[in-house]
Each structure stands twice: as structure tokens, then as C-alpha cells.
Motif scaffolding. Structure first.
Motif, PDB file in Angstrom:
ATOM      1  N   VAL A 217       0.823  -1.201   0.000  1.00 22.92           N
ATOM      2  CA  VAL A 217       0.000   0.000   0.000  1.00 22.92           C
ATOM      3  C   VAL A 217       0.859   1.254   0.000  1.00 22.92           C
ATOM      4  N   PHE A 218       1.916   1.271   0.820  1.00 29.21           N
ATOM      5  CA  PHE A 218       2.664   2.513   1.020  1.00 29.21           C
ATOM      6  C   PHE A 218       4.012   2.530   0.306  1.00 29.21           C
ATOM      7  N   SER A 219       4.180   1.674  -0.688  1.00 28.67           N
ATOM      8  CA  SER A 219       5.320   1.788  -1.599  1.00 28.67           C
ATOM      9  C   SER A 219       4.835   2.420  -2.902  1.00 28.67           C
ATOM     10  N   ARG A 220       5.757   2.741  -3.771  1.00 31.05           N
ATOM     11  CA  ARG A 220       5.432   3.363  -5.063  1.00 31.05           C
ATOM     12  C   ARG A 220       5.654   2.335  -6.176  1.00 31.05           C
ATOM     13  N   ASN A 221       4.790   2.381  -7.166  1.00 33.05           N
ATOM     14  CA  ASN A 221       4.930   1.523  -8.338  1.00 33.05           C
ATOM     15  C   ASN A 221       4.744   0.036  -8.001  1.00 33.05           C
ATOM     16  N   THR A 222       3.964  -0.256  -6.961  1.00 30.04           N
ATOM     17  CA  THR A 222       3.575  -1.633  -6.676  1.00 30.04           C
ATOM     18  C   THR A 222       2.095  -1.642  -6.314  1.00 30.04           C
ATOM     19  N   GLU A 223       1.438  -2.737  -6.573  1.00 29.02           N
ATOM     20  CA  GLU A 223       0.037  -2.908  -6.214  1.00 29.02           C
ATOM     21  C   GLU A 223      -0.067  -4.028  -5.179  1.00 29.02           C
ATOM     22  N   PRO A 224      -0.949  -3.893  -4.185  1.00 26.76           N
ATOM     23  CA  PRO A 224      -1.022  -4.878  -3.108  1.00 26.76           C
ATOM     24  C   PRO A 224      -1.262  -6.305  -3.583  1.00 26.76           C
ATOM     25  N   GLY A 225      -2.040  -6.471  -4.643  1.00 27.69           N
ATOM     26  CA  GLY A 225      -2.365  -7.820  -5.082  1.00 27.69           C
ATOM     27  C   GLY A 225      -1.301  -8.495  -5.917  1.00 27.69           C
ATOM     28  N   GLN A 226      -0.263  -7.788  -6.259  1.00 27.99           N
ATOM     29  CA  GLN A 226       0.750  -8.264  -7.198  1.00 27.99           C
ATOM     30  C   GLN A 226       1.793  -9.144  -6.509  1.00 27.99           C
ATOM     31  N   GLN A 227       1.922 -10.405  -6.941  1.00 27.33           N
ATOM     32  CA  GLN A 227       2.959 -11.275  -6.387  1.00 27.33           C
ATOM     33  C   GLN A 227       4.315 -10.858  -6.924  1.00 27.33           C
ATOM     34  N   GLN A 228       5.334 -10.811  -6.034  1.00 23.73           N
ATOM     35  CA  GLN A 228       6.639 -10.289  -6.438  1.00 23.73           C
ATOM     36  C   GLN A 228       7.795 -11.263  -6.204  1.00 23.73           C
ATOM     37  N   LEU A 229       7.548 -12.342  -5.510  1.00 23.60           N
ATOM     38  CA  LEU A 229       8.524 -13.418  -5.378  1.00 23.60           C
ATOM     39  C   LEU A 229       7.820 -14.727  -5.691  1.00 23.60           C
ATOM     40  N   SER A 230       8.542 -15.625  -6.333  1.00 19.12           N
ATOM     41  CA  SER A 230       7.947 -16.908  -6.682  1.00 19.12           C
ATOM     42  C   SER A 230       7.853 -17.808  -5.454  1.00 19.12           C
ATOM     43  N   GLU A 231       7.036 -18.835  -5.555  1.00 21.76           N
ATOM     44  CA  GLU A 231       6.940 -19.793  -4.458  1.00 21.76           C
ATOM     45  C   GLU A 231       8.291 -20.462  -4.203  1.00 21.76           C
ATOM     46  N   THR A 232       9.042 -20.709  -5.260  1.00 23.79           N
ATOM     47  CA  THR A 232      10.366 -21.317  -5.108  1.00 23.79           C
ATOM     48  C   THR A 232      11.300 -20.405  -4.321  1.00 23.79           C
ATOM     49  N   GLU A 233      11.258 -19.106  -4.623  1.00 25.62           N
ATOM     50  CA  GLU A 233      12.092 -18.154  -3.886  1.00 25.62           C
ATOM     51  C   GLU A 233      11.653 -18.063  -2.425  1.00 25.62           C
ATOM     52  N   LEU A 234      10.359 -18.037  -2.189  1.00 30.13           N
ATOM     53  CA  LEU A 234       9.862 -17.985  -0.816  1.00 30.13           C
ATOM     54  C   LEU A 234      10.240 -19.239  -0.038  1.00 30.13           C
ATOM     55  N   ARG A 235      10.197 -20.387  -0.701  1.00 27.90           N
ATOM     56  CA  ARG A 235      10.579 -21.631  -0.020  1.00 27.90           C
ATOM     57  C   ARG A 235      12.071 -21.618   0.330  1.00 27.90           C
ATOM     58  N   ALA A 236      12.889 -21.060  -0.556  1.00 26.09           N
ATOM     59  CA  ALA A 236      14.322 -20.974  -0.266  1.00 26.09           C
ATOM     60  C   ALA A 236      14.569 -20.114   0.967  1.00 26.09           C
ATOM     61  N   ILE A 237      13.842 -18.998   1.080  1.00 28.25           N
ATOM     62  CA  ILE A 237      13.971 -18.122   2.252  1.00 28.25           C
ATOM     63  C   ILE A 237      13.545 -18.858   3.513  1.00 28.25           C
ATOM     64  N   ALA A 238      12.382 -19.519   3.447  1.00 30.64           N
ATOM     65  CA  ALA A 238      11.874 -20.237   4.621  1.00 30.64           C
ATOM     66  C   ALA A 238      12.821 -21.359   5.032  1.00 30.64           C
ATOM     67  N   ASP A 239      13.300 -22.131   4.068  1.00 31.90           N
ATOM     68  CA  ASP A 239      14.197 -23.248   4.388  1.00 31.90           C
ATOM     69  C   ASP A 239      15.488 -22.752   5.006  1.00 31.90           C
ATOM     70  N   GLU A 240      16.039 -21.679   4.455  1.00 31.60           N
ATOM     71  CA  GLU A 240      17.299 -21.143   4.969  1.00 31.60           C
ATOM     72  C   GLU A 240      17.116 -20.602   6.378  1.00 31.60           C
ATOM     73  N   ALA A 241      16.050 -19.849   6.587  1.00 29.53           N
ATOM     74  CA  ALA A 241      15.798 -19.288   7.913  1.00 29.53           C
ATOM     75  C   ALA A 241      15.566 -20.386   8.942  1.00 29.53           C
ATOM     76  N   HIS A 242      14.774 -21.364   8.603  1.00 29.89           N
ATOM     77  CA  HIS A 242      14.482 -22.446   9.546  1.00 29.89           C
ATOM     78  C   HIS A 242      15.742 -23.250   9.876  1.00 29.89           C
ATOM     79  N   GLN A 243      16.618 -23.390   8.894  1.00 29.77           N
ATOM     80  CA  GLN A 243      17.888 -24.080   9.148  1.00 29.77           C
ATOM     81  C   GLN A 243      18.688 -23.373  10.233  1.00 29.77           C
ATOM     82  N   TRP A 244      18.577 -22.043  10.273  1.00 30.97           N
ATOM     83  CA  TRP A 244      19.301 -21.235  11.259  1.00 30.97           C
ATOM     84  C   TRP A 244      18.485 -21.013  12.527  1.00 30.97           C
ATOM     85  N   GLY A 245      17.311 -21.618  12.604  1.00 28.69           N
ATOM     86  CA  GLY A 245      16.490 -21.477  13.804  1.00 28.69           C
ATOM     87  C   GLY A 245      15.682 -20.202  13.862  1.00 28.69           C
TER      88      GLY A 245
END
Length: 431
Positions: A217-245
Motif C-alpha cells: 500500500v505505502f510503496s510506489r509503483n507496486t500494487e497490493p495484489g501483485q505477487q513479487q517473489l515466486s513460491e520457489t524463492e519464498l521456499r528458499a527463504i523459509a528453508d534457509e531461515a528455519h535451518q538457522w532457527g
């Protein structure tokens, strides 16, 4: 404390004797007319809470317990005690009163300075723990260190450092032309860059990873409904973070981004404004708990004060479009059994006013007890910190608040907290 009643009787029977680990320091006892037991969803009359070295060591019945002759007693009279509140979505180094391009009038270090006041405002509002989901210059980490070292007053902070996101996305810098831009920390493209950003934030003090799955909402040139990271990228973030606790919070307004984040293993979904029925079903069914943190109050402030504060019309337009949909979806998520926590997005609205969200949570389907549990028991579970915060319970920090009235009958009591106790120290109210 697995069984409150057993603890109550057992503690009284041993005349408030403390565990072996807490025998040396003096005990301070707190009592009041009532106490909200969020673990068992009931109200206890005349509790007597023993505190030593910042933690609760005993809970007894004031009517039958025998206090030592020289005991220090803090009697809060006819007040109602509750656990210290937890806000799962704040930005301590942001000011609602400075919007749009008005922030360019201030030097970089200004935002670290105002974070000190915002932290104190949150504490005075009864929030003894906050999760700061993204800051500039790691201001949240520095402030956490200053508070813990006694140089500033504020809540316990769970910091994220820089938020992660895609180039040109909501967590990137989107307000300046290329000639004025510098590389934005936290921005990554592809799985490996985003894994690196997880490691980098953890290296420098992050205790939670924040990622932006959709536009905002409060950024420029983005819309709230617009996906900006793929599920694969999100899974990589989650897996990496969980690995580190570490746990992961995902900014996600849009339906596709919400579903991708849930399937990827993200722990909390922030905003969840445009969630659809499939996303709600995914959240309820996922074996690994996922929590929604839905900021359904701040639009009252942004629509009333945003233009005056310099917020751009395009941002106010997005805020208007999302606001009622998000509130209706909060009701749908609650009715369906989605796990919900309290998250205000303080910084979009003034930090000291976030207690106003409780009444909106009740208006859109929660009972007062459920709203209180969202900001206590549920939030502690979502943080993975049930041994420390979220309930008035033996072993946890002595973080408590007190109000004059009955918050179960009138949830608006939490808009004006009368007493705040952090780690056994009264930081607001009766001394």
C-alpha cells in the motif's frame, strides 16, 4: 504452567517457597482484584504473583496465602492484571506523522532517534514485547541492544534488520530516480541471493526474517495484489531461515502471494488483506502452524490524517481499496479457524494508539478474550517464545499490565493501560 489450578494450590501449600534457582534475591509480590488467565481463558480473582529477578516464581490465592512478614507487596487494588501485550508487526523507526517525500527533510540518523520515543510509547501502551518487521540501518537491532543495556526504555524487541524483497518490489526503495538510488540491502533476485540475504540479516542480529511476497500500500509503483517473489524463492527463504532457527514473516496482501507463502512454509502472513477462500483453507489445513497478522485498525488514521502528513494520493487510494476487504477477510479467517495474532503496523499509525485495534478485532468477530489471546498467548506461540512471554505463568518474564475496568466486558479498557510492569519493574503507574 500446565495446570493453573494445581499451581495455585501447590504454591499456597508451600507458603510461597521459590524454586532452588531463585532462592537468593528478594521476592516482590503483586496482587490485584482480578487476573486474566489467557492460557485457560478465564479470570482469576485475587491472585498473588511472586516475582524474583524478573521472572514469575509463584502464583497463589491472595485470600489464603501466607506472606512473609517482611514481604514487599505491590497492591494494585481493584485493577485487573493481564500479561504484557505483544504486537507482532511494528516499525519502530517510522513515523506516521511524516509521509511521502516529507521524510527527505531529515538526516539518516533522525529515524534511529525517533525509534527511542516510539519504543517508549509502545511500552506505555502496554506492549512489553514487539516484533519489528523491517528497519533501516538495523535501527531495531541497535535499539534492542540499548534497551537491554539500560540506555533506553522500551519493550522487548524481536528484530528483523532489513526486510527481504525483489528488485523494484515493496521492500525495495521505490520513490527515487536512478541517479539518486544506492543499492538496497535485503534485495535479492533468485534463490541464492535471497538465501544469502537471510544469512546476512542473521549474522548482524536479526531474530526473525521479514520478506515481501507481494506489492504494498505505502510503496510506489507496486500494487497490493501483485505477487513479487515466486513460491520457489519464498521456499528458499523459509528453508534457509528455519535451518538457522529463525522464523519468517511474509508481507503478503494479494491472494496468490499469500498462498505461495503458505505453501512455501512461511510462519506468519502479514496483512493477508486480499486472501481468498483457498488461502484460508490452506492456512487452516497446514500441519506446520501458520499465523495471520492482520492490521485492521490503522486505516482509520491513514485516511483521516494521511494527506495532511504528506502521504501520496496513490498510496491513500490503495489504502481505501484494501481496507474494508481486509476487515471482512479478518472475520472470514477467524470464523474458519485461522490462527490469528495481533499486528498493528505501528509506524503507519502512531505507536501509542495501537491499543485501539482491539475493539476492531472484536467488532469483526472475536470475543474480547480471543482478542487478548491474539496479543498474548497466540503471539508467544507464533514467536516460539512460550517459555518467556505471553502469559502470567511461573517461569516466564514478569511482564504484566493492569487496567481499571474489566477488559472482558469492555475491550476498550486496553486503549488506556494504567499500569505497565516489565521484568518485575513498574515502568508506568503505581510505584
Amino acid at each position: 504452567m500446565k495446570n493453573f489450578a494445581f499451581s495455585l494450590c501447590a504454591t499456597a501449600a508451600v507458603a510461597l517457597s521459590a524454586p532452588a534457582w531463585a532462592q537468593e534475591a528478594p521476592i516482590t509480590y503483586f496482587t490485584a482484584a482480578h487476573m486474566v488467565d489467557v492460557e485457560n481463558a478465564k479470570v482469576i480473582d485475587q491472585p498473588l504473583i511472586g516475582v524474583r529477578e524478573g521472572r514469575i516464581i509463584s502464583i497463589a490465592d491472595r485470600k489464603t496465602a501466607q506472606l512473609p512478614a517482611d514481604a514487599k507487596l505491590v497492591d494494585l487494588g481493584n485493577k485487573t492484571l493481564l500479561p504484557g501485550l505483544i504486537d507482532m508487526h511494528v516499525h519502530l523507526d517510522s513515523l506516521a506523522e511524516i509521509g511521502g517525500y516529507n521524510g527527505l527533510q531529515y538526516t539518516d540518523s533522525f529515524w534511529a532517534m525517533v525509534a527511542v520515543k516510539n519504543a517508549r510509547d509502545m511500552l506505555n501502551a502496554g506492549f512489553t514485547t514487539v516484533r519489528n518487521v523491517g528497519s533501516s540501518n538495523r535501527n531495531d537491532i541497535g535499539l534492542k541492544q540499548a534497551i537491554e543495556s539500560g540506555y533506553a526504555a522500551g519493550p522487548r524487541i524481536v528484530p528483523a534488520g532489513y526486510a527481504l524483497g525483489a528488485t523494484g518490489g515493496h521492500c525495495d526503495s521505490t520513490f527515487l530516480p536512478p541517479s539518486l538510488e544506492t543499492p538496497q540491502e535485503g534485495v535479492g533476485n533468485g534463490e541464492q541471493e535471497l538465501r544469502y540475504q537471510v544469512r546476512r540479516q542473521r549474522k548482524y542480529g536479526a531474530e526473525v526474517i521479514k520478506v515481501c511476497a507481494t506489492g504494498g500500500v505505502f510503496s510506489r509503483n507496486t500494487e497490493p495484489g501483485q505477487q513479487q517473489l515466486s513460491e520457489t524463492e519464498l521456499r528458499a527463504i523459509a528453508d534457509e531461515a528455519h535451518q538457522w532457527g529463525l522464523r519468517v514473516a511474509s508481507h503478503a496482501h494479494g491472494a496468490s502471494g499469500i498462498k505461495a507463502a503458505i505453501r512455501a512454509g512461511i510462519d506468519t502472513i502479514e496483512h493477508a488483506s486480499l486472501v481468498d477462500d483457498e488461502g484460508i483453507k490452506l492456512a487452516v489445513a497446514r500441519k506446520q502452524p501458520v499465523w495471520f497478522s492482520m492490521d485492521i485498525f490503522n486505516t482509520d488514521y491513514t485516511q483521516a490524517e494521511g494527506k495532511k502528513n504528506g502521504v501520496l494520493e496513490d498510496n491513500l487510494r490503495k489504502d481505501r481499496e484494501v481496507a474494508q476487504i481486509q476487515r471482512d477477510n479478518f472475520r472470514k479467517a477467524h470464523d474458519a479457524g485461522v490462527r490469528l495474532v495481533f499486528g498493528s503496523d505501528a509506524g503507519v499509525m502512531p505507536h501509542g494508539k495501537v491499543g485501539g485495534q482491539f475493539k476492531v478485532m472484536v467488532q469483526y468477530g472475536m470475543t474480547p478474550m480471543e482478542a487478548i489471546q491474539a496479543a498474548t498467548r497466540n503471539a508467544a506461540q507464533a514467536l516460539g517464545r512460550e517459555k518467556d512471554v505471553g502469559a502470567i505463568s511461573v517461569g516466564r518474564y514478569a511482564d504484566m499490565i493492569a487496567v481499571d475496568g474489566d477488559p472482558i466486558a469492555n475491550i476498550r479498557e486496553l486503549e488506556d493501560v494504567d499500569v505497565v510492569i516489565k521484568g518485575g519493574d513498574v515502568v508506568k503507574g503505581t510505584k
